[in-house]
Enzyme design. Sequence first.
Site, mmCIF file in Angstrom:
data_model
loop_
_atom_site.group_PDB
_atom_site.id
_atom_site.type_symbol
_atom_site.label_atom_id
_atom_site.label_comp_id
_atom_site.label_asym_id
_atom_site.label_seq_id
_atom_site.Cartn_x
_atom_site.Cartn_y
_atom_site.Cartn_z
ATOM 1 N N GLY A 46 27.146 40.159 27.218
ATOM 2 C CA GLY A 46 28.353 39.838 26.457
ATOM 3 C C GLY A 46 29.063 38.665 27.072
ATOM 4 C CD GLN A 51 33.011 36.165 30.499
ATOM 5 O OE1 GLN A 51 32.704 36.676 29.439
ATOM 6 N NE2 GLN A 51 32.318 36.360 31.603
ATOM 7 C CB CYS A 92 31.327 40.213 34.867
ATOM 8 S SG CYS A 92 32.328 39.046 33.924
ATOM 9 C CG LEU A 93 27.295 36.395 31.911
ATOM 10 C CD1 LEU A 93 27.303 35.798 30.515
ATOM 11 C CD2 LEU A 93 25.951 36.185 32.586
ATOM 12 C CG HIS A 134 32.750 43.772 30.488
ATOM 13 N ND1 HIS A 134 32.364 44.035 31.789
ATOM 14 C CD2 HIS A 134 32.905 42.423 30.419
ATOM 15 C CE1 HIS A 134 32.301 42.885 32.470
ATOM 16 N NE2 HIS A 134 32.622 41.892 31.655
ATOM 17 C CD GLU A 135 32.070 40.701 27.093
ATOM 18 O OE1 GLU A 135 32.807 39.732 27.375
ATOM 19 O OE2 GLU A 135 31.136 41.075 27.817
ATOM 20 C CG HIS A 138 36.287 39.152 29.861
ATOM 21 N ND1 HIS A 138 36.558 38.602 31.092
ATOM 22 C CD2 HIS A 138 34.999 39.593 29.929
ATOM 23 C CE1 HIS A 138 35.480 38.704 31.870
ATOM 24 N NE2 HIS A 138 34.520 39.320 31.198
#
Length: 160
Positions: A46, A51, A92-93, A134-135, A138
Amino acid sequence: MAIRNILIQDDPALYKKCRPVTVFDQRLKQLVDDMTETLLQSGGAGLAAPQVGVLRRVVVVLDVNKDPEEVIVLINPELLEVRGSERMPEGCLSFPNVWGYVTRPSWAKVRAQDVNGNWFEKEGEGVVAQCFSHEHDHLEGHVFTEKIEEFIDPEDIQKA
Ligand code: ZN
């Protein structure tokens, strides 16, 4: 389409609440295309607009429960309903090499708009529900490290 640069852990953009999308134009479609390409290239599950430095409520999630996998685009997503809870390893990226156990809903229903502004609902379970949650965090300016209950040694992840 273009690969966008993913911001890393201390970048202030990761800690700001994102504004709703109000204009559904070519620029938004470009952002969504770029985020999709960036996600697919990254190997992550995701990606949220902050990000890549855009403080708008846009996320892309890889639907790993589909075969072949599909990218779900969520604009202005709201978590309508969540059920259950599951403690799963998470990464997480924006935090390369950080892994930990986080408890997330095991099922979630979201309401969101598509790139043309049409509202739809989408259900997800397992990893997809984990990603929706999670997203969504963000977009609120929160990152998963705040929720880690137990850190995992990256070497243990690589072995798994
Ligand atoms: Zn993340």
